[in-house]
Design a protein around this motif. Structure first.
Motif, short mmCIF file in Angstrom:
data_model
loop_
_atom_site.label_atom_id
_atom_site.label_comp_id
_atom_site.label_asym_id
_atom_site.label_seq_id
_atom_site.Cartn_x
_atom_site.Cartn_y
_atom_site.Cartn_z
N ALA A 46 0.60 -1.03 -0.05
CA ALA A 46 -0.01 -0.17 -0.09
C ALA A 46 0.89 1.31 -0.07
O ALA A 46 0.58 2.43 -0.52
N ALA A 47 2.01 1.16 0.79
CA ALA A 47 2.85 2.35 0.75
C ALA A 47 3.46 2.57 -0.67
O ALA A 47 3.62 3.93 -1.12
N VAL A 48 4.02 1.48 -1.17
CA VAL A 48 4.56 1.73 -2.60
C VAL A 48 3.55 2.28 -3.42
O VAL A 48 3.97 3.18 -4.48
N PHE A 49 2.28 1.56 -3.40
CA PHE A 49 1.31 2.11 -4.33
C PHE A 49 0.98 3.45 -4.32
O PHE A 49 0.79 4.25 -5.10
N LEU A 50 0.94 3.99 -2.96
CA LEU A 50 0.49 5.31 -2.49
C LEU A 50 1.43 6.25 -2.98
O LEU A 50 1.32 7.22 -3.62
N GLY A 51 2.74 5.84 -2.57
CA GLY A 51 3.87 6.63 -3.28
C GLY A 51 4.04 6.84 -4.88
O GLY A 51 4.26 7.80 -5.14
N GLY A 52 3.90 5.79 -5.43
CA GLY A 52 3.88 5.78 -7.01
C GLY A 52 2.76 6.55 -7.45
O GLY A 52 3.06 7.36 -8.44
N THR A 53 1.61 6.65 -6.82
CA THR A 53 0.40 7.26 -7.20
C THR A 53 0.68 8.94 -6.99
O THR A 53 0.37 9.65 -7.85
N GLY A 54 0.99 9.00 -5.86
CA GLY A 54 1.53 10.40 -5.53
C GLY A 54 2.38 11.12 -6.44
O GLY A 54 2.46 12.22 -6.89
N THR A 56 3.17 10.05 -9.45
CA THR A 56 2.52 10.22 -10.67
C THR A 56 1.67 11.43 -10.78
O THR A 56 1.77 12.35 -11.94
N GLY A 57 0.88 11.74 -9.84
CA GLY A 57 -0.05 12.88 -9.70
C GLY A 57 0.72 14.18 -9.76
O GLY A 57 0.38 15.10 -10.40
N TRP A 58 1.98 14.32 -8.82
CA TRP A 58 2.72 15.43 -8.95
C TRP A 58 3.37 15.53 -10.29
O TRP A 58 3.33 16.70 -10.78
N TRP A 59 3.97 14.63 -10.89
CA TRP A 59 4.42 14.66 -12.21
C TRP A 59 3.41 15.31 -13.13
O TRP A 59 3.81 16.33 -14.11
N LEU A 60 1.99 14.90 -13.22
CA LEU A 60 1.09 15.20 -14.26
C LEU A 60 0.79 16.58 -13.82
O LEU A 60 0.52 17.48 -14.67
N TRP A 61 0.52 16.93 -12.74
CA TRP A 61 0.21 18.33 -12.18
C TRP A 61 1.48 19.44 -12.68
O TRP A 61 1.18 20.49 -13.26
N ARG A 62 2.74 19.13 -12.44
CA ARG A 62 3.59 19.96 -12.54
C ARG A 62 3.74 20.09 -14.18
O ARG A 62 4.02 21.36 -14.82
N THR A 63 3.41 18.83 -15.16
CA THR A 63 3.60 18.88 -16.39
C THR A 63 2.47 19.88 -17.09
O THR A 63 2.55 20.77 -18.09
N ASP A 64 1.33 19.71 -16.55
CA ASP A 64 0.23 20.57 -16.61
C ASP A 64 0.42 22.15 -16.69
O ASP A 64 0.07 22.92 -17.36
N ARG A 65 1.08 22.33 -15.40
CA ARG A 65 1.40 23.79 -15.04
C ARG A 65 2.41 24.31 -16.09
O ARG A 65 2.28 25.61 -16.61
#
Length: 234
Positions: A46-54, A56-65
């Motif tokens: 769960a920790a690895v999954f949440l870390g990976g999801t976080g 990925t989300g940060w990377w998408l947010w940064r790319t969008d910005r």
């Protein structure tokens, strides 16, 4: 000298001690994971999954910005260019350059899928795309001398292009004026007729959609047309 050697030796000992502590701690953690893996594996997963999801989300947010920032800067640069571009400079453009100008103004206003299709087999259209609200548009561009006049038959050709491209909105952009019959034809058939004065407004920052509110207007009265003929020789 001896004091410096003493300080250097002490620093090396501290680094060695920190490294040894890190290795020892890592080894202990590894032993604990192996020993209790059957119990802790759901939490680790769960920790690895949440870390990976976080991540990925940060990377998408940064790319969008970054993309939005580049787009915003491009639009600002286009607005500055438009503010410095005169209609005399537009008159000096080739037909292709004028079509590219119209396409760039559409993109500046938030239109999407904009592309120039003008050419020998353009089916009556020079630029196609979608308005910010999603409606498909087709545009005919005529860079004529200011002394010329757009006749009704050219607007009829645009209606054919509207059907061919299955567009919702038809726009006719010109560097001159429309004859009175052609202006009436445009209003009657829902064509946005952008004459020279409206092109100047669009070029200087007004949006394309805002011109629809004054469609069929702005060419002035008889005295205005007389001054136009005096200025442009017809």
């Amino acid at each position: 000298m001896a004091a410096r050697r003493g300080r250097g030796s002490a620093a090396r000992r501290r680094r060695k001690a920190r490294w040894k502590s890190a290795v020892t701690g890592g080894g202990v953690l590894l032993v604990l994971l192996v020993t209790f893996w059957s119990t802790v594996w759901p939490y680790v997963t769960a920790a690895v999954f949440l870390g990976g999801t976080g991540a990925t989300g940060w990377w998408l947010w940064r790319t969008d910005r970054l993309v939005r920032g580049r787009d915003r800067r491009w639009r600002q640069e286009e607005e500055v260019k438009a503010g410095h571009r005169t209609l005399a400079e537009v008159d000096a453009m080739t037909g292709t350059e004028f079509e590219e100008l119209v396409a760039s103004l559409c993109r500046r206003d938030g239109c999407t899928e904009v592309r120039r299709v003008g050419g020998s087999h353009d089916n009556g259209a020079d630029v196609v795309g979608r308005l910010p609200d999603g409606r498909a548009m087709v545009i005919q561009c005529k860079r004529y001398a200011p002394s010329s006049t757009i006749a009704s038959r050219e607007l009829r050709d645009l209606l054919g292009a509207k059907v061919h491209f299955r567009a919702d909105v038809a726009v006719f952009v010109t560097t001159t004026r429309f004859s009175r019959p052609s202006e009436n034809f445009a209003v009657e058939h829902g064509i946005l007729a952008v004459h020279r004065d409206h092109l100047g407004l669009w070029n200087n920052g007004a949006s394309l959609l805002s011109l629809s509110g004054v469609n069929g207007q702005g060419q002035g009265d008889t005295r205005h047309r007389a001054r136009w003929k005096q200025a442009y020789g017809k």
